[in-house]
Motif scaffolding. Structure first.
Motif, PDB file in Angstrom:
ATOM      1  N   GLU A  70     -14.355  32.156  11.806  1.00  0.00           N
ATOM      2  CA  GLU A  70     -14.796  31.062  12.051  1.00  0.00           C
ATOM      3  C   GLU A  70     -15.190  29.984  10.442  1.00  0.00           C
ATOM      4  N   ASN A  71     -15.731  31.596   9.837  1.00  0.00           N
ATOM      5  CA  ASN A  71     -15.944  31.245   8.327  1.00  0.00           C
ATOM      6  C   ASN A  71     -14.967  30.324   7.028  1.00  0.00           C
ATOM      7  N   ILE A  72     -14.063  31.555   8.025  1.00  0.00           N
ATOM      8  CA  ILE A  72     -12.512  30.633   6.627  1.00  0.00           C
ATOM      9  C   ILE A  72     -12.037  29.134   7.725  1.00  0.00           C
ATOM     10  N   ARG A  73     -12.438  29.246   8.567  1.00  0.00           N
ATOM     11  CA  ARG A  73     -11.908  27.378   9.111  1.00  0.00           C
ATOM     12  C   ARG A  73     -12.712  26.903   9.183  1.00  0.00           C
ATOM     13  N   ARG A  74     -14.219  26.497   8.940  1.00  0.00           N
ATOM     14  CA  ARG A  74     -14.848  25.734   8.099  1.00  0.00           C
ATOM     15  C   ARG A  74     -14.622  25.755   7.019  1.00  0.00           C
ATOM     16  N   ARG A  75     -14.610  26.805   6.147  1.00  0.00           N
ATOM     17  CA  ARG A  75     -14.186  26.825   4.249  1.00  0.00           C
ATOM     18  C   ARG A  75     -12.786  25.709   4.381  1.00  0.00           C
ATOM     19  N   ALA A  76     -11.621  26.306   5.720  1.00  0.00           N
ATOM     20  CA  ALA A  76     -10.744  25.757   4.833  1.00  0.00           C
ATOM     21  C   ALA A  76     -10.185  23.431   5.674  1.00  0.00           C
ATOM     22  N   GLU A  77     -11.658  23.385   6.013  1.00  0.00           N
ATOM     23  CA  GLU A  77     -11.597  22.357   6.340  1.00  0.00           C
ATOM     24  C   GLU A  77     -12.270  21.503   5.621  1.00  0.00           C
ATOM     25  N   LYS A  78     -13.347  22.167   4.903  1.00  0.00           N
ATOM     26  CA  LYS A  78     -14.222  21.413   3.827  1.00  0.00           C
ATOM     27  C   LYS A  78     -13.241  21.575   2.912  1.00  0.00           C
ATOM     28  N   GLU A  79     -12.164  22.076   2.564  1.00  0.00           N
ATOM     29  CA  GLU A  79     -11.479  22.267   1.267  1.00  0.00           C
ATOM     30  C   GLU A  79     -10.343  21.017   1.911  1.00  0.00           C
ATOM     31  N   VAL A  80      -9.846  20.927   2.757  1.00  0.00           N
ATOM     32  CA  VAL A  80      -9.237  19.456   3.143  1.00  0.00           C
ATOM     33  C   VAL A  80      -9.649  18.016   3.196  1.00  0.00           C
ATOM     34  N   ALA A  81     -11.192  18.565   3.392  1.00  0.00           N
ATOM     35  CA  ALA A  81     -11.853  17.238   3.318  1.00  0.00           C
ATOM     36  C   ALA A  81     -11.831  17.008   1.816  1.00  0.00           C
ATOM     37  N   ASP A  82     -12.705  17.623   1.271  1.00  0.00           N
ATOM     38  CA  ASP A  82     -12.976  17.511  -0.283  1.00  0.00           C
ATOM     39  C   ASP A  82     -11.182  17.106  -0.536  1.00  0.00           C
ATOM     40  N   ALA A  83      -9.847  17.831  -0.751  1.00  0.00           N
ATOM     41  CA  ALA A  83      -8.849  17.353  -1.686  1.00  0.00           C
ATOM     42  C   ALA A  83      -8.576  15.485  -0.526  1.00  0.00           C
ATOM     43  N   ARG A  84      -9.357  15.081   0.377  1.00  0.00           N
ATOM     44  CA  ARG A  84      -9.076  14.036   1.355  1.00  0.00           C
ATOM     45  C   ARG A  84      -9.451  13.116   0.176  1.00  0.00           C
ATOM     46  N   THR A  85     -11.158  13.904  -0.121  1.00  0.00           N
ATOM     47  CA  THR A  85     -11.663  12.483  -0.813  1.00  0.00           C
ATOM     48  C   THR A  85     -11.481  12.618  -2.419  1.00  0.00           C
ATOM     49  N   TYR A  86     -11.731  13.578  -2.440  1.00  0.00           N
ATOM     50  CA  TYR A  86     -11.341  13.831  -4.703  1.00  0.00           C
ATOM     51  C   TYR A  86     -10.504  13.957  -5.154  1.00  0.00           C
ATOM     52  N   GLY A  87      -8.723  14.250  -4.399  1.00  0.00           N
ATOM     53  CA  GLY A  87      -8.199  14.897  -4.862  1.00  0.00           C
ATOM     54  C   GLY A  87      -7.341  13.190  -5.066  1.00  0.00           C
ATOM     55  N   ILE A  88      -7.738  12.411  -4.855  1.00  0.00           N
ATOM     56  CA  ILE A  88      -7.263  11.397  -6.133  1.00  0.00           C
ATOM     57  C   ILE A  88      -8.005  10.870  -7.703  1.00  0.00           C
ATOM     58  N   ALA A  89      -8.921  11.721  -7.993  1.00  0.00           N
ATOM     59  CA  ALA A  89     -10.263  12.024  -8.683  1.00  0.00           C
ATOM     60  C   ALA A  89      -9.345  11.352 -10.179  1.00  0.00           C
ATOM     61  N   SER A  90      -8.185  12.235 -10.498  1.00  0.00           N
ATOM     62  CA  SER A  90      -7.629  12.238 -11.462  1.00  0.00           C
ATOM     63  C   SER A  90      -6.455  10.472 -12.146  1.00  0.00           C
ATOM     64  N   PHE A  91      -6.141  10.383 -10.676  1.00  0.00           N
ATOM     65  CA  PHE A  91      -5.711   8.658 -10.598  1.00  0.00           C
ATOM     66  C   PHE A  91      -6.501   7.556 -11.353  1.00  0.00           C
ATOM     67  N   ALA A  92      -7.662   8.063  -9.684  1.00  0.00           N
ATOM     68  CA  ALA A  92      -8.808   6.798  -9.812  1.00  0.00           C
ATOM     69  C   ALA A  92      -9.563   7.086 -11.336  1.00  0.00           C
ATOM     70  N   ARG A  93      -9.507   7.936 -12.712  1.00  0.00           N
ATOM     71  CA  ARG A  93      -9.475   7.694 -13.560  1.00  0.00           C
ATOM     72  C   ARG A  93      -9.087   6.397 -14.527  1.00  0.00           C
ATOM     73  N   ASP A  94      -7.527   6.907 -14.606  1.00  0.00           N
ATOM     74  CA  ASP A  94      -6.701   6.131 -15.435  1.00  0.00           C
ATOM     75  C   ASP A  94      -6.601   5.189 -14.592  1.00  0.00           C
ATOM     76  N   VAL A  95      -6.539   4.723 -13.255  1.00  0.00           N
ATOM     77  CA  VAL A  95      -7.529   3.282 -13.131  1.00  0.00           C
ATOM     78  C   VAL A  95      -8.327   2.725 -13.342  1.00  0.00           C
ATOM     79  N   LEU A  96      -9.403   3.310 -13.293  1.00  0.00           N
ATOM     80  CA  LEU A  96     -10.475   2.889 -14.451  1.00  0.00           C
ATOM     81  C   LEU A  96     -10.439   1.865 -16.108  1.00  0.00           C
ATOM     82  N   ASN A  97      -9.443   2.352 -16.319  1.00  0.00           N
ATOM     83  CA  ASN A  97      -9.269   2.081 -18.158  1.00  0.00           C
ATOM     84  C   ASN A  97      -7.929   0.267 -17.575  1.00  0.00           C
ATOM     85  N   VAL A  98      -7.348   0.563 -16.213  1.00  0.00           N
ATOM     86  CA  VAL A  98      -6.787  -0.733 -15.871  1.00  0.00           C
ATOM     87  C   VAL A  98      -8.335  -1.777 -15.845  1.00  0.00           C
TER      88      VAL A  98
END
Length: 217
Positions: A70-98
């Motif tokens: 259950e702990n592994i499942r929750r960690r995996a779900e959080k990692e997926v959610a974080d990847a979905r939310t914060y995965g574009i952070a690097s790209f977003a910083r580049d867009v901020l220059n525009v």
């Protein structure tokens, strides 16, 4: 008168001896059976205790394995959610220059110049403003929000102080100028807002829940 001889009563004694022997044998057999029953009962009790202990151990191992899964499942779900939310952070910083380039282009024009603009120049200004608004909306669609803290209390979690402005008319620590807008993605700061902070005025009072919000950010 002559005495008559009695015959020995051997038949009765033999029967009694045989009966006693049978009783003794039955008693011995019953005792042997009772002893065997006790031994079997003891063996069964020991086996039952062993099985119960084994079942308890297996149950404990199962519960531990289930909790770990259950702990592994929750960690995996959080990692997926974080990847979905914060995965574009690097790209977003580049867009901020525009976004910064658009903001600087529009900021180079004062309101008088904008009002006096006509023809193609006016269309260009309107196009830049429309593009900037569209870019901000596109960023918000992906969880990236713009920070415009002018007039708010300085928050070191969200703002970066670039300079102080002597201004006794507003509480000390109030953001009076935004040099560069900041952005947050989800609950993380993508880029702090670069600001000028007032000093010389009365001490600012913390807004209710401000510390809690700052900790969450």
């Amino acid at each position: 008168m002559s005495e008559q001889k009695r015959a020995p009563e051997t038949g009765g004694d033999a029967s009694e001896n045989g009966a006693n022997k049978g009783i003794n044998e039955a008693t011995a057999e019953a005792e042997a059976l009772a002893t065997a029953d006790q031994e079997i009962a003891g063996d069964l009790a020991g086996e039952r205790q062993r099985l119960e202990a084994e079942v308890a151990s297996m149950k404990d191992k199962f519960l531990r394995a289930f909790a770990e899964a259950e702990n592994i499942r929750r960690r995996a779900e959080k990692e997926v959610a974080d990847a979905r939310t914060y995965g574009i952070a690097s790209f977003a910083r580049d867009v901020l220059n525009v976004a910064d380039d658009l903001a600087r282009a529009l900021g180079s024009l004062d309101e008088t110049a904008k009002a006096a603009a006509d023809g193609p120049f006016k269309s260009l200004i309107e196009g830049l403003e429309l593009t900037e608004r569209g870019l901000v909306k596109a960023l918000e669609k992906h969880g990236i929000r713009k920070i415009e803290p002018k007039g708010e209390k300085f928050d070191p979690n969200l703002h970066q102080a670039m300079f102080e402005v002597p201004d006794p008319s507003v509480p000390t620590g109030t953001v009076v100028q935004v040099v560069q807008a900041g952005f947050v993605i989800g609950e993380r700061v993508l880029r702090p807002a670069m600001v000028g902070v007032a000093r010389g005025g009365p001490k600012a009072e913390a807004a209710p829940g401000a510390d809690k919000e700052a900790g969450a950010a």
